[in-house]
Design a protein around this motif. Structure first.
Motif, PDB file in Angstrom:
ATOM      1  N   ARG A   1       0.867  -1.191   0.000  1.00 59.36           N
ATOM      2  CA  ARG A   1       0.000   0.000   0.000  1.00 59.36           C
ATOM      3  C   ARG A   1       0.902   1.239   0.000  1.00 59.36           C
ATOM      4  O   ARG A   1       1.933   1.269   0.652  1.00 59.36           O
ATOM      5  N   MET A   2       0.498   2.263  -0.708  1.00 56.43           N
ATOM      6  CA  MET A   2       1.251   3.503  -0.735  1.00 56.43           C
ATOM      7  C   MET A   2       0.342   4.654  -1.161  1.00 56.43           C
ATOM      8  O   MET A   2      -0.776   4.418  -1.647  1.00 56.43           O
ATOM      9  N   GLU A   3       0.847   5.862  -0.951  1.00 60.69           N
ATOM     10  CA  GLU A   3       0.137   7.048  -1.410  1.00 60.69           C
ATOM     11  C   GLU A   3       1.028   7.823  -2.361  1.00 60.69           C
ATOM     12  O   GLU A   3       2.245   7.916  -2.156  1.00 60.69           O
ATOM     13  N   THR A   4       0.426   8.372  -3.396  1.00 58.64           N
ATOM     14  CA  THR A   4       1.168   9.159  -4.368  1.00 58.64           C
ATOM     15  C   THR A   4       0.268  10.278  -4.876  1.00 58.64           C
ATOM     16  O   THR A   4      -0.902  10.381  -4.474  1.00 58.64           O
ATOM     17  N   THR A   5       0.825  11.081  -5.761  1.00 60.22           N
ATOM     18  CA  THR A   5       0.080  12.210  -6.292  1.00 60.22           C
ATOM     19  C   THR A   5       0.079  12.157  -7.808  1.00 60.22           C
ATOM     20  O   THR A   5       1.145  12.041  -8.434  1.00 60.22           O
ATOM     21  N   LEU A   6      -1.107  12.211  -8.380  1.00 61.75           N
ATOM     22  CA  LEU A   6      -1.257  12.248  -9.831  1.00 61.75           C
ATOM     23  C   LEU A   6      -1.574  13.661 -10.289  1.00 61.75           C
ATOM     24  O   LEU A   6      -2.261  14.402  -9.589  1.00 61.75           O
ATOM     25  N   PRO A   7      -1.053  14.057 -11.455  1.00 67.00           N
ATOM     26  CA  PRO A   7      -1.479  15.353 -12.009  1.00 67.00           C
ATOM     27  C   PRO A   7      -2.968  15.322 -12.287  1.00 67.00           C
ATOM     28  O   PRO A   7      -3.509  14.298 -12.722  1.00 67.00           O
TER      29      PRO A   7
ATOM     30  N   ILE B   1      -2.911   3.766  -3.198  1.00 69.40           N
ATOM     31  CA  ILE B   1      -2.824   2.606  -4.095  1.00 69.40           C
ATOM     32  C   ILE B   1      -2.575   1.348  -3.281  1.00 69.40           C
ATOM     33  O   ILE B   1      -1.724   1.344  -2.378  1.00 69.40           O
ATOM     34  N   THR B   2      -3.319   0.306  -3.574  1.00 68.99           N
ATOM     35  CA  THR B   2      -3.054  -1.019  -2.996  1.00 68.99           C
ATOM     36  C   THR B   2      -2.606  -1.945  -4.121  1.00 68.99           C
ATOM     37  O   THR B   2      -3.179  -1.941  -5.221  1.00 68.99           O
ATOM     38  N   PHE B   3      -1.535  -2.727  -3.863  1.00 69.20           N
ATOM     39  CA  PHE B   3      -0.974  -3.660  -4.841  1.00 69.20           C
ATOM     40  C   PHE B   3      -1.218  -5.092  -4.343  1.00 69.20           C
ATOM     41  O   PHE B   3      -1.072  -5.356  -3.141  1.00 69.20           O
ATOM     42  N   ARG B   4      -1.552  -5.955  -5.263  1.00 70.01           N
ATOM     43  CA  ARG B   4      -1.656  -7.384  -4.908  1.00 70.01           C
ATOM     44  C   ARG B   4      -1.313  -8.215  -6.141  1.00 70.01           C
ATOM     45  O   ARG B   4      -1.778  -7.902  -7.243  1.00 70.01           O
ATOM     46  N   LEU B   5      -0.478  -9.201  -5.948  1.00 72.45           N
ATOM     47  CA  LEU B   5      -0.057 -10.073  -7.043  1.00 72.45           C
ATOM     48  C   LEU B   5      -0.951 -11.309  -7.078  1.00 72.45           C
ATOM     49  O   LEU B   5      -1.141 -11.977  -6.058  1.00 72.45           O
ATOM     50  N   ALA B   6      -1.533 -11.563  -8.242  1.00 75.36           N
ATOM     51  CA  ALA B   6      -2.436 -12.718  -8.399  1.00 75.36           C
ATOM     52  C   ALA B   6      -1.974 -13.550  -9.595  1.00 75.36           C
ATOM     53  O   ALA B   6      -1.279 -13.064 -10.489  1.00 75.36           O
ATOM     54  N   ASN B   7      -2.380 -14.801  -9.568  1.00 77.97           N
ATOM     55  CA  ASN B   7      -2.033 -15.719 -10.669  1.00 77.97           C
ATOM     56  C   ASN B   7      -3.193 -15.806 -11.632  1.00 77.97           C
ATOM     57  O   ASN B   7      -4.317 -16.098 -11.253  1.00 77.97           O
ATOM     58  N   GLY B   8      -2.910 -15.579 -12.926  1.00 82.49           N
ATOM     59  CA  GLY B   8      -3.924 -15.718 -13.961  1.00 82.49           C
ATOM     60  C   GLY B   8      -3.625 -16.915 -14.858  1.00 82.49           C
ATOM     61  O   GLY B   8      -2.636 -17.635 -14.660  1.00 82.49           O
ATOM     62  N   ASP B   9      -4.470 -17.104 -15.845  1.00 84.07           N
ATOM     63  CA  ASP B   9      -4.274 -18.235 -16.770  1.00 84.07           C
ATOM     64  C   ASP B   9      -3.007 -18.060 -17.569  1.00 84.07           C
ATOM     65  O   ASP B   9      -2.352 -19.046 -17.967  1.00 84.07           O
ATOM     66  N   ASP B  10      -2.637 -16.787 -17.834  1.00 85.33           N
ATOM     67  CA  ASP B  10      -1.471 -16.534 -18.688  1.00 85.33           C
ATOM     68  C   ASP B  10      -0.260 -16.075 -17.875  1.00 85.33           C
ATOM     69  O   ASP B  10       0.700 -15.513 -18.425  1.00 85.33           O
ATOM     70  N   GLY B  11      -0.299 -16.256 -16.555  1.00 81.12           N
ATOM     71  CA  GLY B  11       0.838 -15.864 -15.740  1.00 81.12           C
ATOM     72  C   GLY B  11       0.404 -14.936 -14.609  1.00 81.12           C
ATOM     73  O   GLY B  11      -0.785 -14.762 -14.308  1.00 81.12           O
ATOM     74  N   SER B  12       1.371 -14.315 -13.983  1.00 81.87           N
ATOM     75  CA  SER B  12       1.098 -13.440 -12.833  1.00 81.87           C
ATOM     76  C   SER B  12       0.483 -12.116 -13.299  1.00 81.87           C
ATOM     77  O   SER B  12       0.921 -11.533 -14.295  1.00 81.87           O
TER      78      SER B  12
ATOM     79  N   ARG C   1      -7.480   4.719  -5.049  1.00 78.79           N
ATOM     80  CA  ARG C   1      -8.604   5.443  -4.435  1.00 78.79           C
ATOM     81  C   ARG C   1      -8.226   6.926  -4.310  1.00 78.79           C
ATOM     82  O   ARG C   1      -7.147   7.266  -3.830  1.00 78.79           O
ATOM     83  N   ASP C   2      -9.141   7.802  -4.745  1.00 76.77           N
ATOM     84  CA  ASP C   2      -8.917   9.259  -4.638  1.00 76.77           C
ATOM     85  C   ASP C   2      -9.110   9.683  -3.172  1.00 76.77           C
ATOM     86  O   ASP C   2     -10.211   9.601  -2.631  1.00 76.77           O
ATOM     87  N   VAL C   3      -8.023  10.101  -2.548  1.00 70.84           N
ATOM     88  CA  VAL C   3      -8.089  10.502  -1.129  1.00 70.84           C
ATOM     89  C   VAL C   3      -7.774  11.996  -0.983  1.00 70.84           C
ATOM     90  O   VAL C   3      -7.327  12.443   0.085  1.00 70.84           O
ATOM     91  N   THR C   4      -8.021  12.768  -2.043  1.00 70.90           N
ATOM     92  CA  THR C   4      -7.703  14.197  -1.997  1.00 70.90           C
ATOM     93  C   THR C   4      -8.465  14.897  -0.869  1.00 70.90           C
ATOM     94  O   THR C   4      -7.893  15.655  -0.070  1.00 70.90           O
ATOM     95  N   GLU C   5      -9.776  14.671  -0.788  1.00 76.59           N
ATOM     96  CA  GLU C   5     -10.576  15.315   0.248  1.00 76.59           C
ATOM     97  C   GLU C   5     -10.160  14.867   1.631  1.00 76.59           C
ATOM     98  O   GLU C   5     -10.095  15.661   2.567  1.00 76.59           O
ATOM     99  N   ARG C   6      -9.843  13.545   1.733  1.00 76.25           N
ATOM    100  CA  ARG C   6      -9.411  13.044   3.032  1.00 76.25           C
ATOM    101  C   ARG C   6      -8.095  13.689   3.455  1.00 76.25           C
ATOM    102  O   ARG C   6      -7.911  14.068   4.615  1.00 76.25           O
ATOM    103  N   LYS C   7      -7.182  13.859   2.472  1.00 79.19           N
ATOM    104  CA  LYS C   7      -5.898  14.498   2.786  1.00 79.19           C
ATOM    105  C   LYS C   7      -6.114  15.954   3.198  1.00 79.19           C
ATOM    106  O   LYS C   7      -5.451  16.452   4.116  1.00 79.19           O
ATOM    107  N   LYS C   8      -7.026  16.641   2.503  1.00 82.65           N
ATOM    108  CA  LYS C   8      -7.330  18.018   2.887  1.00 82.65           C
ATOM    109  C   LYS C   8      -7.858  18.076   4.315  1.00 82.65           C
ATOM    110  O   LYS C   8      -7.461  18.938   5.114  1.00 82.65           O
ATOM    111  N   ASN C   9      -8.780  17.144   4.627  1.00 85.69           N
ATOM    112  CA  ASN C   9      -9.350  17.126   5.979  1.00 85.69           C
ATOM    113  C   ASN C   9      -8.289  16.794   7.022  1.00 85.69           C
ATOM    114  O   ASN C   9      -8.263  17.374   8.115  1.00 85.69           O
ATOM    115  N   GLU C  10      -7.406  15.838   6.657  1.00 84.77           N
ATOM    116  CA  GLU C  10      -6.334  15.494   7.589  1.00 84.77           C
ATOM    117  C   GLU C  10      -5.404  16.684   7.814  1.00 84.77           C
ATOM    118  O   GLU C  10      -4.978  16.964   8.941  1.00 84.77           O
ATOM    119  N   LEU C  11      -5.101  17.397   6.704  1.00 83.48           N
ATOM    120  CA  LEU C  11      -4.233  18.564   6.823  1.00 83.48           C
ATOM    121  C   LEU C  11      -4.893  19.657   7.665  1.00 83.48           C
ATOM    122  O   LEU C  11      -4.255  20.283   8.523  1.00 83.48           O
TER     123      LEU C  11
END
Length: 572
Positions: A112-118, A131-142, A149-159
């Motif tokens: 899990r991590m947080e980043t900023t998109l333009p 962002i949450t990352f998870r590795l899964a196995n599919g029919d054609d490989g990993s 998730r957009d957390v802009t409002e939450r970050k504003k509220n936290e700030l």
């Protein structure tokens, strides 16, 4: 056979390929099952597209996006079809790409991590994304499953919350009054530096280390502890309670305490929030003031008693003085009545004496001329008789003036003097008096009479004869005390008054006599060897006449440099 409304087999094959199924998977015998699974997948995708989160499937080998759903396109400002097949690293910030590579390399299976998109469309600012990352196995490989998730409002509220916490923490830390929190049983939970300083501790940490229970360890008196506990139980708060507190050094101070119970969401007691002010200086000042007030009240009581006694004595003295004044007033009235009666009684025979003396003087003068011979002795006797008759006439005239002045003064003091009310020309009065006074000048005196009238004077309202009497008296006095130089009468208008001044260059008035110039029977120059004749009532009568006309009379004099007497009369 296909049922009516079912999609054609070739259409299902296209849907299968779009959804990721290969050609080999599609056979006619598999169509019913395939159709069911396709319908479920479409419903699932429809649900995913309604969510506010962006969902990405990324091939672990190539790093390409194999599918995107939900708000993925909106976050990156692209349509879903434009995202599929693109490299994830081309669309996301470097730190997110590095995180994903760690996932692909097997360093971790999820993260899990947080980043900023333009913001899409370069609208300014950034879009905060969790962002949450998870590795899964599919029919054609990993396959990497990435959920953004957009957390802009939450970050504003936290700030905003962080800033508010910093703001209020700063207020509490820098407050001049002590602020504290305790548990419901009085155990210290927190305190600010001011609280520690008031109680004599170096820091809030030092305070918390030494004080466990604020009521037991700080409040000095047991009755105050009981009152605090009682009010907190009954009212959930205490307001403006002044109590004695113990400091770290063992001393005592006066503190003003406020506290209230804080309850949690369900209404149960959680803690007490309170404040403390050091009011020792004010309390000492109040005690000092109370002491001074007590002393003042005692002194006031003593002074009141003294004043009461003094007032009683004064009342007694006033009563005696009032009786004396009444007696003096009665005596003064009796004196005035007596003087008036005597003056009338004297004036009648005096008039006869003066009349006959004048007649005798005239007849004897003619008789002596006819009867006397050239005998020197007889002529000296006759001259002596004539001088004696002239002395009788002169002193009789003086006595008559004295009697008239006494009568005038008695009437003025009794308020019985009647004044005419007529228009008077002050210029005419001045000229007449100065013209008549020219004849009074002694031949031996080197005195010049001067008249100065400034402009055309307005008329005044009053008694013409009495105004002439005042001016004649002032000019006569000036001539009496001036042997050489001048006597000047000036008249001018000044505001609502006509001002008349009589200035001489005579002997002036000594400083020791100036305060009694207008007193009765006081004669200017009475201490001179060759003192002038007069009754000593002239200036007193002048003052009464001028003031009765609504004016005032005053003088300026300097010994050996002359005098100026001034009186004013209101303009008609």
């Amino acid at each position: 056979m296909n049922k009516p409304g079912d999609p054609a087999p070739d259409a299902d094959a296209r849907r299968a390929r779009l959804l990721g199924f290969g050609e080999q998977s599609v056979s006619k015998s598999y169509y019913p099952e395939l159709k069911r699974r396709l319908d479920e997948l479409e419903r699932f995708r429809s649900l995913l597209d309604q969510t506010g989160e962006g969902i990405f499937l990324v091939d672990a080998v190539t790093g390409r996006i194999t599918d995107a759903a939900g708000a993925a396109g909106a976050m990156l400002g692209r349509r879903r079809e434009e995202l599929v097949g693109r490299f994830f690293a081309d669309l996301w910030p470097a730190e997110a790409v590095e995180h994903l590579r760690g996932l692909f390399s097997g360093d971790f299976a999820a993260g899990r991590m947080e980043t900023t998109l333009p913001r899409p469309g370069n609208r300014g600012g950034g879009l905060s994304v969790e962002i949450t990352f998870r590795l899964a196995n599919g029919d054609d490989g990993s396959i990497a499953v990435i959920v953004a998730r957009d957390v802009t409002e939450r970050k504003k509220n936290e700030l905003a919350l962080k800033r508010a916490e910093e703001k209020y923490r700063s207020i509490v830390e820098n407050a001049a009054e002590g602020i504290f929190q305790t548990s419901t049983d009085g155990r210290m939970l927190s305190a600010n530096p001011a609280m520690a300083s008031i109680l004599g501790y170096a820091s809030a940490h030092d305070l918390m280390r030494h004080i466990k229970n604020i009521i037991d360890d700080v409040v000095a008196r047991e009755e105050a502890r009981q009152r605090i506990r009682s009010e907190l139980v009954r009212y959930d708060e205490i307001k403006n309670l002044e109590i004695e507190l113990r400091t770290k050094s063992g001393g005592q101070i006066w503190g003003l305490v406020n506290a209230r119970r804080i309850r949690d969401a369900v209404g149960d007691s959680d803690r007490y929030d309170g404040s403390l002010q050091d009011v020792t200086a004010r309390k000492k000042a109040e005690q000092t003031l109370q002491r001074y007030q007590d002393e003042l009240e005692q002194r006031v009581a003593e002074r009141t008693a003294e004043l009461t006694r003094a007032n009683e004595r004064l009342t007694h003295e006033v009563t005696i003085r009032k009786r004396a004044e009444e007696a003096a007033e009665a005596a003064n009235r009796a004196k005035s009545d007596f003087l008036s009666m005597v003056s009338h009684e004297i004036r009648t025979p005096l008039t006869s004496v003066l009349g006959f003396a004048v007649i005798i003087e005239k007849r004897l003068d003619a008789l002596f001329e006819k009867l006397l011979d050239d005998d020197p002795r007889r002529r000296r006797q006759a001259a002596q008789v004539m001088d004696n008759l002239r002395i009788i006439v002169s002193e009789g005239e003086r006595l008559k003036h004295l009697i008239n002045d006494v009568l005038d003064l008695a009437k003025l003091e009794a308020g019985k003097m009647e004044f005419k009310r007529e228009r008077v020309d002050p210029s005419e009065v001045v000229r007449r008096v100065m013209s008549a006074s020219a004849g009074l000048l002694a031949a031996s005196k080197d005195v010049a009479l001067k008249t100065c009238i400034e402009g055309r004077l307005p008329e005044v309202m009053g008694d013409r004869d009495r105004i002439i009497q005042v001016l004649v008296n002032l000019v006569s006095n000036a001539l009496k005390f001036t042997e050489r130089g001048s006597v000047t009468c000036r008249a001018r208008a000044d505001g609502h008054y006509v001002v008349i001044e009589v200035t001489d260059t005579g002997i002036g008035i000594p400083d020791t006599e100036q305060h009694k110039v207008f007193e009765k029977f006081n004669q200017i120059g009475a201490t001179l060897t060759n003192k002038p004749k007069g009754t000593g009532l002239g200036l007193t009568i002048c003052k009464h006449i001028v003031e009765s006309h609504g004016g005032r009379i005053f003088f300026v004099s300097k010994p050996a440099a002359g005098s100026t007497f001034t009186f004013t009369l209101p303009i008609a």
